[in-house]
Design an enzyme around this catalytic site. Structure first.
Site, PDB file in Angstrom:
ATOM      1  N   GLU A   1     -65.946 -39.899 -24.195  1.00  0.00           N
ATOM      2  CA  GLU A   1     -65.332 -39.889 -22.857  1.00  0.00           C
ATOM      3  C   GLU A   1     -65.495 -41.251 -22.186  1.00  0.00           C
ATOM      4  O   GLU A   1     -64.626 -41.703 -21.448  1.00  0.00           O
ATOM      5  CB  GLU A   1     -65.934 -38.746 -22.009  1.00  0.00           C
TER       6      GLU A   1
ATOM      7  N   LYS B   1     -72.747 -33.476 -18.455  1.00  0.00           N
ATOM      8  CA  LYS B   1     -71.544 -34.146 -17.927  1.00  0.00           C
ATOM      9  C   LYS B   1     -71.530 -34.046 -16.395  1.00  0.00           C
ATOM     10  O   LYS B   1     -72.592 -34.052 -15.776  1.00  0.00           O
ATOM     11  CB  LYS B   1     -70.289 -33.579 -18.584  1.00  0.00           C
TER      12      LYS B   1
ATOM     13  N   GLY C   1     -65.253 -30.242 -26.536  1.00  0.00           N
ATOM     14  CA  GLY C   1     -64.699 -29.429 -25.451  1.00  0.00           C
ATOM     15  C   GLY C   1     -63.460 -28.643 -25.825  1.00  0.00           C
ATOM     16  O   GLY C   1     -62.770 -28.104 -24.971  1.00  0.00           O
TER      17      GLY C   1
ATOM     18  N   GLU D   1     -69.823 -37.142 -33.158  1.00  0.00           N
ATOM     19  CA  GLU D   1     -69.023 -36.222 -32.365  1.00  0.00           C
ATOM     20  C   GLU D   1     -67.546 -36.473 -32.625  1.00  0.00           C
ATOM     21  O   GLU D   1     -66.939 -37.384 -32.024  1.00  0.00           O
ATOM     22  CB  GLU D   1     -69.303 -36.424 -30.870  1.00  0.00           C
TER      23      GLU D   1
ATOM     24  N   ASN E   1     -75.826 -32.368 -22.831  1.00  0.00           N
ATOM     25  CA  ASN E   1     -75.077 -33.309 -22.005  1.00  0.00           C
ATOM     26  C   ASN E   1     -74.358 -32.499 -20.923  1.00  0.00           C
ATOM     27  O   ASN E   1     -73.357 -31.862 -21.190  1.00  0.00           O
ATOM     28  CB  ASN E   1     -74.070 -34.050 -22.907  1.00  0.00           C
TER      29      ASN E   1
ATOM     30  N   HIS F   1     -70.400 -42.463 -25.683  1.00  0.00           N
ATOM     31  CA  HIS F   1     -69.740 -41.149 -25.730  1.00  0.00           C
ATOM     32  C   HIS F   1     -68.222 -41.345 -25.719  1.00  0.00           C
ATOM     33  O   HIS F   1     -67.712 -42.252 -25.059  1.00  0.00           O
ATOM     34  CB  HIS F   1     -70.183 -40.307 -24.522  1.00  0.00           C
TER      35      HIS F   1
ATOM     36  N   SER G   1     -68.298 -28.842 -29.579  1.00  0.00           N
ATOM     37  CA  SER G   1     -68.152 -27.380 -29.578  1.00  0.00           C
ATOM     38  C   SER G   1     -69.284 -26.655 -30.310  1.00  0.00           C
ATOM     39  O   SER G   1     -69.054 -25.624 -30.953  1.00  0.00           O
ATOM     40  CB  SER G   1     -66.792 -26.970 -30.138  1.00  0.00           C
TER      41      SER G   1
HETATM   42  P1  PGA Z   1     -68.956 -29.863 -26.118  1.00  0.00           P
HETATM   43  O1  PGA Z   1     -69.303 -31.387 -25.741  1.00  0.00           O
HETATM   44  O2  PGA Z   1     -70.170 -29.242 -26.695  1.00  0.00           O
HETATM   45  O3  PGA Z   1     -68.517 -29.238 -24.822  1.00  0.00           O
HETATM   46  O4  PGA Z   1     -67.827 -29.922 -27.116  1.00  0.00           O
HETATM   47  C1  PGA Z   1     -70.126 -32.168 -26.566  1.00  0.00           C
HETATM   48  C2  PGA Z   1     -70.278 -33.550 -26.014  1.00  0.00           C
HETATM   49  O5  PGA Z   1     -69.334 -34.082 -25.411  1.00  0.00           O
HETATM   50  O6  PGA Z   1     -71.356 -34.152 -26.139  1.00  0.00           O
END
Ligand code: PGA
Length: 252
Positions: free
Chosen positions: A96, A11, A174, A168, A9, A94, A214
């Site tokens: 976010e 982003k 993140g 997740e 992803n 997601h 992460s």
């Molecule tokens: P990350 O993000 O690996 O940077 O923690 C994962 C995600 O949001 O899908």
């Protein structure tokens, strides 16, 4: 039995030039066929990605999608537009999107139905906040997200499409704080149980469930060795071809 699936992803990251270099790094470095690889770049990079991936086994996904076919929805992207570009996966739900853009269970449910109706495979994300975990509500939160997000969808809707679920934990996205393999496995097993209740044991057994939050080359192997972890949804570590491919090889 379930082929591992690793999705990146991106982003809201990379210029076109950086995106091109990243894809070239992935296509020249991809060796094994023991796991499925998907990249989900920004919309603006999808047409370019389609042409760069033409002779590659890497598949293309989007990070979001609108729930309607077309119309006056300024700034939105429809399922058919993605299909036109061979974009066959879409990340939906997601955290976010849920927290920053206030996407509700109902909206996510409508988007999943729209994706399935257009033969786009949803990567449906679920995950608890830290406060949920601390108050021992993790499994309840996940159950609700699954039941609401998949409301009104039957097994026959999944004949021509694959539903991928991504667990997740919000506190791990993140942040560099990864769930322990045991914490992740517990939730993955729970997700499979809820999928069996919603659909059937057969469908639950074949559904691929990714862990995200992460994931890095140094923690991927232990996470992916858990019985119910069938892949990873990778954010930060997918922006470098080497680290994304290392995660993929940990799945092999
Ligand atoms: P990350 O993000 O690996 O940077 O923690 C994962 C995600 O949001 O899908």
């Amino acid at each position: 039995m379930r082929k591992p699936v690793i999705a990146g992803n991106w982003k809201m990251n990379t210029s076109i030039e950086e995106g091109k270099a990243l894809i070239e790094g992935l296509t020249t470095g991809t060796a094994s066929n023991t796991c499925d690889l998907i990249i989900c770049p920004p919309y603006t990079h999808i047409a370019l990605s389609q042409s760069l991936l033409q002779n590659s086994s890497i598949q293309l996904g989007a990070q979001n999608m609108h729930e309607s076919n077309s119309g006056a929805y300024t700034g939105e992207i429809a399922a058919e537009m993605l299909k036109n570009l061979d974009c066959t996966y879409v990340i939906l739900g997601h955290s976010e999107r849920r927290s920053i853009y206030k996407e509700t269970h109902d909206l996510i449910n409508a988007k999943i139905k729209q994706a399935l109706a257009h033969n786009i495979n949803p990567i449906f994300c679920v995950g608890e906040h830290l406060s949920d975990r601390e108050s021992n509500q993790t499994l309840n939160v996940i159950t609700t997200q699954l039941k609401e997000g998949l409301k009104g969808i039957s097994e026959s809707d999944l004949t021509n499409t694959e539903l991928i679920v991504a667990y997740e934990p919000v506190w791990a996205i993140g942040t560099g704080k990864v769930a322990t393999p045991e914490q992740a496995q517990e939730v993955h097993a729970h997700i499979r149980k809820v999928l069996a209740e919603i659909f059937s044991t057969e469908l639950a057994d074949k559904t691929r469930i990714q862990y995200g939050g992460s994931v890095k080359p140094d923690n991927a192997k232990t996470l992916l060795s858990q019985a119910d972890i069938d892949g990873a949804l990778v954010g930060g570590a997918c922006l470098k071809a080497d680290s994304f491919l290392e995660i993929a090889s940990a799945a092999a």
